[in-house]
Each structure stands twice: as C-alpha cells, then as structure tokens.
Design an enzyme around this catalytic site. Structure first.
Site, short mmCIF file in Angstrom:
data_model
loop_
_atom_site.label_atom_id
_atom_site.label_comp_id
_atom_site.label_asym_id
_atom_site.label_seq_id
_atom_site.Cartn_x
_atom_site.Cartn_y
_atom_site.Cartn_z
N SER A 65 75.99 -7.82 -7.42
CA SER A 65 77.35 -7.32 -7.68
C SER A 65 77.57 -5.93 -7.07
CB SER A 65 77.61 -7.26 -9.18
OG SER A 65 77.66 -8.57 -9.69
N GLU A 67 76.87 -4.96 -4.31
CA GLU A 67 77.28 -5.11 -2.90
C GLU A 67 78.71 -5.68 -2.77
OE1 GLU A 67 73.98 -6.02 -3.84
OE2 GLU A 67 73.40 -4.06 -3.07
N VAL A 90 77.20 -9.35 -14.20
CA VAL A 90 76.20 -8.35 -14.56
C VAL A 90 75.85 -8.55 -16.03
CG1 VAL A 90 75.52 -5.94 -14.36
CG2 VAL A 90 77.43 -6.80 -12.98
N HIS A 97 70.42 0.28 -16.25
CA HIS A 97 70.84 -0.24 -14.95
C HIS A 97 72.22 -0.89 -15.03
CE1 HIS A 97 69.05 -0.91 -10.98
NE2 HIS A 97 69.82 -1.97 -10.91
N ARG A 136 82.04 -17.72 -20.45
CA ARG A 136 83.17 -17.22 -19.64
C ARG A 136 83.13 -17.73 -18.20
NH1 ARG A 136 81.80 -14.32 -23.77
NH2 ARG A 136 83.32 -13.00 -24.86
C1 DLZ Z 1 69.15 -5.01 -9.79
C2 DLZ Z 1 70.16 -5.83 -10.52
C3 DLZ Z 1 70.04 -6.04 -11.90
C4 DLZ Z 1 68.94 -5.46 -12.72
N1 DLZ Z 1 70.91 -6.79 -12.57
C5 DLZ Z 1 71.95 -7.35 -11.89
C6 DLZ Z 1 72.89 -8.16 -12.57
O1 DLZ Z 1 72.82 -8.43 -13.78
N2 DLZ Z 1 73.91 -8.66 -11.84
C7 DLZ Z 1 74.06 -8.43 -10.49
O2 DLZ Z 1 75.03 -8.92 -9.89
N3 DLZ Z 1 73.16 -7.69 -9.82
C8 DLZ Z 1 72.11 -7.15 -10.48
N4 DLZ Z 1 71.19 -6.40 -9.83
C9 DLZ Z 1 71.29 -6.31 -8.34
C10 DLZ Z 1 72.26 -5.21 -7.85
O3 DLZ Z 1 73.60 -5.63 -7.99
C11 DLZ Z 1 72.00 -4.92 -6.35
O4 DLZ Z 1 72.05 -6.10 -5.62
C12 DLZ Z 1 70.65 -4.25 -6.11
O5 DLZ Z 1 70.51 -3.11 -6.91
C13 DLZ Z 1 70.48 -3.87 -4.61
O6 DLZ Z 1 71.48 -2.93 -4.23
#
Ligand code: DLZ
Length: 158
Positions: A65, A67, A90, A97, A136
């Site tokens: 997310s 990105e 997320v 984080h 959801r």
């Molecule tokens: C690293 C990470 C974590 C811990 N959790 C999620 C998440 O729940 N949902 C999500 O879309 N992405 C997560 N990421 C990845 C980050 O969005 C990102 O891709 C990395 O930190 C690399 O920039």
C-alpha cells in the site's frame, strides 16, 4: 463504528453516472493479496456493471500500500485515464508500522490527487485484524472495491 451502519456495496443505481467512454486505472497492492484481489474483483465488476468497457480498465500492481501513491502518479502521467482507483489493505500488527503506512498512504494519495485534475480514489482498508478486512472485502459489510468504483464514476462526472 461508521462501517457497521453502512454496507460499502450499497448504492442507488439511479445516482451513478454511466461509465461509458470512461477509461479507469486501478492500482492494486500485492500485500494481503487475498483481500486486495477481492477488492479488485468488486471494483472491476462494478465498473463493468456501470457501462465501463473491459478494454478501458487498466490494472497496475504495486508491492504494498505504501507504493500506491507512486503507482497512481505513474498512471496519471500516462494522461489517458479519467480516474485512478487505489486499492490496498493495511492490517494492524504488533508494531507502529501500521500507523506510518496508513498515514503515508492517505497523505500520499491526497497529495497526488490535489496535483491532478482527475479523481484519485482511496480504496484502502485499514483494519485491526484480518477478520475485519474480510468483512469489508466481500463480507457482511460489503466490498470497499465496489464503493471505490462507484466513487470514481461519480467523481469522473463532476
Ligand atoms: C511492510 C508492510 C507491512 C508490515 N504491512 C503491510 C500491510 O498490512 N499492508 C500493505 O499494503 N503493505 C504492508 N507492508 C508493505 C509496505 O506497504 C511497503 O510495500 C514496504 O514497506 C516497502 O516499501
């Protein structure tokens, strides 16, 4: 709890502008892919049901997310889309984080949105656990992908 009162997939068909001739970009996060695939499925089916042609739906995957704003900006640079939908999920973990990613994504998408004249839609679930995300993304609270697609069509019509 706002979502408990609203099914994300309920909309009045009469209020939705036709997507005929609209070209829609969708940026999808690969993180939590089971969930984001369901969001994508809901968004695509809703666009098709509202006259967007299959050839006019372009899907771009990004790793997570975080990105999504960059992915949206990259699609906007192509200058061929009437709206860009961002889909992600997320889920709260044990560390902070979650907070940083959620804030960065929401702010990032808003910044991208304000720098362009096409709508950029926030279709990102930010949940405490996987169960809430399932509810959801095609569960008892509907599908945020459907909501994002309807929002895109309404905003494109402005
Ligand atoms: C690293 C990470 C974590 C811990 N959790 C999620 C998440 O729940 N949902 C999500 O879309 N992405 C997560 N990421 C990845 C980050 O969005 C990102 O891709 C990395 O930190 C690399 O920039």
């Amino acid at each position: 709890m706002a979502t408990a009162l609203t099914n994300l997939s309920s909309y009045n068909q009469d209020d939705v502008p036709s997507g005929e001739k609209s070209i829609i970009g969708i940026v999808v996060s690969e993180w939590n892919k089971d969930i984001t695939s369901s969001l994508l499925d809901g968004a695509v089916k809703t666009l098709l049901a509202n006259q967007v042609e299959e050839k006019d739906i372009y899907i771009q995957y990004v790793p997570g997310s975080f990105e999504l704003p960059f992915g949206a900006a990259a699609l906007i640079d192509k200058k061929k889309f009437d709206a860009v939908i961002c889909l992600g999920c997320v889920i709260q973990g044990e560390t902070r984080h979650f907070d940083f990613i959620c804030e960065a994504v929401a702010n990032g998408i808003m910044q991208v949105s304000l720098k362009t004249t096409i709508p950029v839609i926030f279709g990102v679930l930010t949940t405490n656990n996987l169960e809430q995300a399932k509810e959801r993304s095609g569960g008892k609270y509907g599908n945020k992908g459907v909501e994002a697609a309807i929002t895109a069509l309404k905003m494109t019509d402005l």
